[in-house]
Write a protein that holds these residues in place. Structure first.
Motif, PDB file in Angstrom:
ATOM      1  N   SER A  55       0.816  -1.220   0.000  1.00 30.08           N
ATOM      2  CA  SER A  55       0.000   0.000   0.000  1.00 30.08           C
ATOM      3  C   SER A  55       0.847   1.266   0.000  1.00 30.08           C
ATOM      4  CB  SER A  55      -0.936   0.009   1.214  1.00 30.08           C
ATOM      5  OG  SER A  55      -0.186  -0.085   2.418  1.00 30.08           O
ATOM      6  N   LEU A  56       2.119   1.145   0.343  1.00 30.69           N
ATOM      7  CA  LEU A  56       3.018   2.305   0.378  1.00 30.69           C
ATOM      8  C   LEU A  56       4.140   2.185  -0.651  1.00 30.69           C
ATOM      9  CD1 LEU A  56       3.239   2.964   4.217  1.00 30.69           C
ATOM     10  CD2 LEU A  56       2.364   4.550   2.503  1.00 30.69           C
ATOM     11  N   ALA A  57       3.939   1.344  -1.647  1.00 29.81           N
ATOM     12  CA  ALA A  57       4.941   1.214  -2.709  1.00 29.81           C
ATOM     13  C   ALA A  57       5.145   2.551  -3.400  1.00 29.81           C
ATOM     14  CB  ALA A  57       4.479   0.160  -3.721  1.00 29.81           C
ATOM     15  N   GLY A  58       6.402   2.915  -3.601  1.00 25.62           N
ATOM     16  CA  GLY A  58       6.722   4.190  -4.223  1.00 25.62           C
ATOM     17  C   GLY A  58       6.711   5.362  -3.262  1.00 25.62           C
TER      18      GLY A  58
ATOM     19  N   GLY B  61       9.010   9.357  -3.566  1.00 24.61           N
ATOM     20  CA  GLY B  61       7.845   9.620  -2.730  1.00 24.61           C
ATOM     21  C   GLY B  61       8.043  10.631  -1.628  1.00 24.61           C
ATOM     22  N   ALA B  62       9.290  11.029  -1.360  1.00 19.89           N
ATOM     23  CA  ALA B  62       9.563  11.930  -0.244  1.00 19.89           C
ATOM     24  C   ALA B  62       8.846  13.273  -0.398  1.00 19.89           C
ATOM     25  CB  ALA B  62      11.065  12.148  -0.097  1.00 19.89           C
ATOM     26  N   HIS B  63       8.843  13.806  -1.616  1.00 18.35           N
ATOM     27  CA  HIS B  63       8.197  15.099  -1.833  1.00 18.35           C
ATOM     28  C   HIS B  63       6.701  15.014  -1.566  1.00 18.35           C
ATOM     29  CE1 HIS B  63       6.349  18.305  -4.398  1.00 18.35           C
ATOM     30  NE2 HIS B  63       7.307  19.009  -3.832  1.00 18.35           N
TER      31      HIS B  63
ATOM     32  N   VAL C 195       2.415  11.082  -6.026  1.00 20.77           N
ATOM     33  CA  VAL C 195       3.797  11.012  -6.489  1.00 20.77           C
ATOM     34  C   VAL C 195       3.840  11.441  -7.950  1.00 20.77           C
ATOM     35  CG1 VAL C 195       5.735   9.454  -6.935  1.00 20.77           C
ATOM     36  CG2 VAL C 195       4.364   9.181  -4.856  1.00 20.77           C
ATOM     37  N   CYS C 196       4.839  12.236  -8.297  1.00 24.74           N
ATOM     38  CA  CYS C 196       5.026  12.693  -9.673  1.00 24.74           C
ATOM     39  C   CYS C 196       5.392  11.503 -10.564  1.00 24.74           C
ATOM     40  CB  CYS C 196       6.115  13.754  -9.710  1.00 24.74           C
ATOM     41  SG  CYS C 196       6.616  14.252 -11.367  1.00 24.74           S
ATOM     42  N   ALA C 197       4.590  11.269 -11.615  1.00 23.64           N
ATOM     43  CA  ALA C 197       4.812  10.117 -12.490  1.00 23.64           C
ATOM     44  C   ALA C 197       6.150  10.200 -13.200  1.00 23.64           C
ATOM     45  CB  ALA C 197       3.675  10.014 -13.508  1.00 23.64           C
ATOM     46  N   ALA C 198       6.532  11.405 -13.649  1.00 28.78           N
ATOM     47  CA  ALA C 198       7.810  11.561 -14.345  1.00 28.78           C
ATOM     48  C   ALA C 198       8.975  11.257 -13.407  1.00 28.78           C
ATOM     49  CB  ALA C 198       7.937  12.974 -14.899  1.00 28.78           C
TER      50      ALA C 198
END
Length: 272
Positions: free
Chosen positions: A19-22, A102-104, A163-166
């Protein structure tokens, strides 16, 4: 680190749930011996970490010959170099390693503002839920503490931003190629200019695409140096994508302040 005893510490790695992947890479639970301070050198690995001190811990960060006491709940931003810390005897802590992409999304601030810095979490995101701090820092069992952290991360990401896809694509490609992909090729993959990619990575990752790739390659060499004992250092340099062993040696000194051979010495246990 691994999950065995090393001199004055016990550490256990708890991988992130699906559930927290990425978003989350995983959580380290670290416990110092009751009678011995734990001193370690932390190598750059592109991750941003949340550090929860537990059980009368006193975490001291030592960088560039300066001593700094971290807050009970702190953020350690993406690192471009190594730093040293000491965890007092009998202390314990949770190190929450956020996924680089994912930090941002978790913190909601430009990651460049945290590069090579350690700040109180409340100074970065505002008030931290008291229930979370009480649960994690009160010395409760690891499973309960980890569940509280993971629940808070899920809630925070849902309320803030995705999360930003790029960024995710760039991170995945750099890791997949062990840092061996060109910046121009990365920009082409996400269909932006090289300059735009640089700005995006500074905001999302806190460092440039080129430096991110350098650190990924360095981490690959560190991993091989630790666990591929059958490989010579010259072979590790080739496997990690360096021009030669001399090139790898320079990168180890520049990024980690160590030599590749240090990973295979007695001191290697205290190099994280």
């Amino acid at each position: 680190m691994d999950s065995e005893y090393h001199w004055s510490m016990q550490s256990t790695w708890h991988p992130a749930p699906s559930s927290l992947a990425g978003i989350l890479a995983g959580i380290w639970s670290v416990h110092a011996d009751q009678h011995t301070d734990l001193a370690a050198r932390v190598l750059p690995d592109n991750s941003t970490s949340l550090v929860f001190q537990r059980v009368h811990a006193a975490l001291v960060s030592c960088a560039e010959n300066r001593v700094r006491h971290w807050a009970p709940v702190a953020v350690s931003g993406p690192r471009t170099g190594a730093f040293e810390f000491t965890l007092r005897a009998g202390g314990s802590m949770m190190i929450v390693e956020l996924h680089p992409a994912g930090a941002h999304a978790v913190l909601g601030v430009p990651m460049k503002s945290l590069t090579d810095r350690g700040e109180a979490l409340s100074d970065v995101i505002g008030p931290v839920p008291g229930a979370l701090v009480d649960t994690v820092c009160s010395g409760t069992d690891d499973v309960t503490a980890i569940q509280a952290i993971e629940s808070w991360l899920l809630e925070r990401v849902r309320k803030h931003q995705r999360v930003c896809a790029a960024t995710s694509l760039v991170v995945d490609e750099v890791i997949r190629t062990a840092g061996g992909i060109r910046v121009d090729d990365l920009a082409a993959r996400v269909r932006v200019s090289r300059r735009h990619l640089g700005r995006l990575m500074q905001q999302q990752l806190g460092i440039s695409p080129k430096l991110f790739a350098r650190i990924v390659r360095f981490d690959r060499a560190v991993e091989l140096g630790r666990f591929a004992s059958h490989l010579t250092l010259a072979r590790i340099a080739v496997e990690a994508g360096y021009a030669d062993q001399a090139h790898m040696n320079r990168e180890f000194v520049d990024l980690g302040g160590i030599r590749p051979s240090d990973l295979r010495s007695d001191a290697g246990a205290m190099i994280w």
